[in-house]
Design an enzyme around this catalytic site. Structure first.
Site, PDB file in Angstrom:
ATOM      1  N   CYS A 251      41.331  43.922  31.509  1.00 56.27           N
ATOM      2  CA  CYS A 251      40.791  44.145  30.164  1.00 56.27           C
ATOM      3  C   CYS A 251      41.127  42.976  29.233  1.00 56.27           C
ATOM      4  CB  CYS A 251      41.270  45.482  29.625  1.00 56.27           C
ATOM      5  SG  CYS A 251      40.269  46.104  28.251  1.00 56.27           S
ATOM      6  N   HIS A 344      39.187  49.062  34.054  1.00 54.70           N
ATOM      7  CA  HIS A 344      40.542  49.561  34.313  1.00 54.70           C
ATOM      8  C   HIS A 344      40.647  50.166  35.711  1.00 54.70           C
ATOM      9  CE1 HIS A 344      42.578  49.308  30.325  1.00 54.70           C
ATOM     10  NE2 HIS A 344      41.319  49.177  29.934  1.00 54.70           N
ATOM     11  N   GLU A 346      43.267  50.993  37.204  1.00 50.08           N
ATOM     12  CA  GLU A 346      44.357  51.977  37.213  1.00 50.08           C
ATOM     13  C   GLU A 346      43.964  53.250  36.491  1.00 50.08           C
ATOM     14  OE1 GLU A 346      44.346  51.248  33.099  1.00 50.08           O
ATOM     15  OE2 GLU A 346      43.930  49.914  34.772  1.00 50.08           O
TER      16      GLU A 346
END
Length: 373
Positions: A251, A344, A346
């Site tokens: 990001c 993202h 994760e």
């Protein structure tokens, strides 16, 4: 209509009426929307939303409450929360607080009963912009004056980043990773630990020299809020560490890597926020459904000649979603590798299509360790 006690005033003069919940205060923020259907606790505790008023497009928010174990940050830094309907009586055996109680504890104002469909379309058509959340009695003229007089802050990363280094260790570690905290989500640390990495989290303004002294196997650059050009300290650190060790950015970290190599970034009209963005891996042709949260993007026209190449693209608007560098500066081969993604991998609570990127980071550190012997 006389029962409304709060309203939103946008820069274009439009007003949206509703009811207050959370903290009873006035605030000026940048208004954005999120299309996720679940995960509101992870969203509002994501430091990337610092100073922003989030409009949730999903109509019912708060129905499973707030759970202590599910926070992505110890801080709740968003500017305000805007929802169609808020549930004050959650059904979840794990919940410890209601959403309204969390916002009140965190001094964050909320407004519900708003026509969020109309508001999301307005943001989509006219872009993200300043908004005032205020009492119903505030006149439009007074509200517009407050908006005009208020300048949005640009020091979000400084406020979100940790103030001193801290450690997240795991059993039987294989690698040591330094993570630059620009407003990092905790699930990133959990993923790195789960992949056998001890993690040393450092403040955003940690120098390259300090990081070198820690002798890490790899460097991670986190997500975070705001304009990447407002964080020159990180850009300078990355410039001084290029070619020295494997790097992985997510990001804001992706944007900062791009800037450190000489590419440019720009602000999107309304950004990407939600857990349903399709991204194409140009190397494999695979389509991933991704979680996203950002206002800025890398300008693809400025990537050529930097040593980076585009690895992923967004299928909704063709923006750059990933970059990679196979150490062109040092002749390629098995030298340290750099890669980054705008989305993202994760993502908590999901989707989980992109967790393979953590495996790629591990592989890069393994290759670098073997070639350094």
């Amino acid at each position: 209509m006389s029962n409304y006690n709060k309203k939103l005033i946008l820069e274009d003069g439009s007003e949206y009426l509703g009811f207050g919940f959370g903290a009873d205060k006035e605030a000026v923020c940048e208004i954005v929307f999120n299309t996720s259907m679940a995960g509101y606790q992870e969203i509002i505790s994501d430091p990337s939303y610092t100073d922003q008023a989030i409009v949730m497009s999903y109509p019912l928010i708060g129905n499973y409450g707030i759970t202590d174990e599910d926070f992505e940050s110890k801080l709740v830094n968003l500017g305000a929360l805007v929802v169609r309907e808020v549930n004050e009586f959650p059904s979840n055996f794990r919940f410890t607080r209601t959403l309204s109680e969390l916002l009140e504890d965190s001094d964050v104002p909320g407004i519900y009963g708003v026509d969020t469909r109309k508001l999301v379309r307005s943001i989509r058509d006219h872009g993200s912009r300043k908004v005032l959340i205020t009492d119903i009695g505030t006149s439009l003229e007074e509200g517009l004056k407050k908006l005009e007089a208020t300048e949005l802050p640009r020091d979000q990363v400084e406020r979100c980043s940790c103030k001193k280094r801290w450690y997240a260790r795991t059993s039987n570690p294989k690698f040591n990773v330094v993570a630059i905290d620009c407003g990092m989500k905790m699930n990133i640390v959990r993923e790195l630990n789960a992949h056998g990495c001890n993690v040393t989290v450092v403040p955003y303004n940690t120098s390259a020299e300090e990081i070198k002294k820690m002798n890490p196997d790899g460097l991670f650059i986190s997500n975070g809020p705001g304009d990447p050009e407002d964080v020159p300290e990180v850009i300078e650190t990355l410039k001084n560490l290029k070619g020295k060790l494997p790097m992985f950015g997510i990001c804001l970290g992706h944007q900062l890597i791009a800037l450190s190599y000489g590419a440019k970034t720009y602000k999107l009209k309304f950004g990407h926020r939600g857990g349903n963005h399709p991204v194409k891996d140009l190397a494999t042709g695979k389509i991933e459904i991704t979680s996203q949260n950002h206002s800025y993007a890398v300008d693809d026209k400025t990537v050529e000649g930097t040593g980076l190449k585009v690895s992923h693209i967004n299928l909704l608007d063709n923006t750059v979603e990933g970059l990679c560098n196979y150490d062109i500066e040092n002749g390629g081969g098995d030298a340290p590798r750099v890669f980054s993604v705008q989305y993202h991998p994760e993502s908590a609570p999901g989707p989980q299509d992109s967790t393979y990127l953590f495996d790629r980071f591990i592989e890069n550190m393994e290759v670098n360790r073997n070639t350094s012997k």
